[in-house]
Enzyme design. Sequence first.
Site, PDB file in Angstrom:
ATOM      1  N   GLU A   1     -28.050 -44.291  12.180  1.00  0.00           N
ATOM      2  CA  GLU A   1     -27.126 -44.307  13.212  1.00  0.00           C
ATOM      3  C   GLU A   1     -26.418 -45.327  13.030  1.00  0.00           C
ATOM      4  O   GLU A   1     -26.283 -46.113  13.701  1.00  0.00           O
ATOM      5  CB  GLU A   1     -28.252 -43.880  14.513  1.00  0.00           C
TER       6      GLU A   1
ATOM      7  N   GLU B   1     -23.323 -44.842  27.237  1.00  0.00           N
ATOM      8  CA  GLU B   1     -24.646 -44.620  27.126  1.00  0.00           C
ATOM      9  C   GLU B   1     -24.652 -45.395  28.798  1.00  0.00           C
ATOM     10  O   GLU B   1     -24.612 -46.512  28.667  1.00  0.00           O
ATOM     11  CB  GLU B   1     -25.569 -45.080  26.116  1.00  0.00           C
TER      12      GLU B   1
END
Length: 388
Positions: free
Chosen positions: A160, A242
């Site tokens: 990621e 986020e």
Amino acid sequence: MRALRALAATAAASLLAAAGLALTSQPATAAGQICEQYGSTTIQGGRYVVQNNRWGTSATQCITPTSSGFTVDQADGTSSTSGAPKSYPSVYYGCHYGNCSPSGDILSPNGVQTSSSAFAGISTSVSMTYPGSGTYDASYDIWFNKSQPNAKTGQNDGAELMVWLNHTGSIQPIGSKVGTASIAGATWDVWFGTSGWNVISYVRQQPTSSASFAVKSFWDDVVARGYGSTSWWLTSIQAGFEPWIGGAGLAVTNFSVTTNGTQPTQPPTTPTPTPTTTPTQQPTTPPSGNGCTAALKVDSQWQGGFQATVTVTNAGSSSINGWATSWAFPSGQSIQSLWNGTATTSGSNVSVRNAPYNGSLPAKGSTTYGFVGNGNAPSGIALACATS
């Protein structure tokens, strides 16, 4: 799923994230505001997917897709800043838990191997706006699988790659800082951790609201550090936020991916502060020799800053393989950030060369680069242009 942004990821948080991931393949909802936990829809004729992706909280989150991104309308609840975020509302290109962007997507359903020429030609651009409060990061989330995936692939097992453009509060990426890197015209703190897969986060030392880069530029650094491999496969390119606390008002105003070796043509939007005046300057189009011309246009201006676009045109009758522009700022202006080119400055003198992906121009062809400047918007700048 988003990798945990905790100082130390706990097993309980990992189980929570995994439970949420299993649901992201729910059918997309109709266009309009999305409040479903894993609701999604497509934009630009199906080229990109917008997803709510509220995986870390039971509190309400609603987003509204736009023609080129989305806005977070409601973001209730909070998460501990020493643990995982609430969600990752985002827009993406590729496949995420079987939900793929269908129109002309070279990543769907089998991805692109990072050793291929197709991968080398993939670039992306994003512009974002931020609210005045809340705790969040604004980031890319780019996923890689160790072997060739298919549309049913769930969690990627390779890496990621996160690219943090901005963050607020005491949050930090998973793992620990392992170094710095100079990529895409900026300096980044590099973090590494694991969450069942490698998590490599590049945190921009100077926050910005826009970015434009070739995915390979970051992946090359990942591989050089031993955290990835050229045998792995790119599966999706995602951009969003986020949030831990708040989040309403976050927005992706423009997101694009190109796959033919060219950079996305729509420039990023002006970073904060918001422009308060309407620009009066007109494009300057001074002639210049050596086969190319350059024209500067001030797009917007505000107290103490401005944004401009420069169009470079091949004025000759044959193709060129590189170009460079130069000028002198008249009143102490300077460049804060620049995309689609490489800048060198010395006092008021500025030189901008082509990026690796936009130096080749056919006869009469053109390309653009843009920048955010400090100081009052200039007028009457004469740009020189030379080919190589």
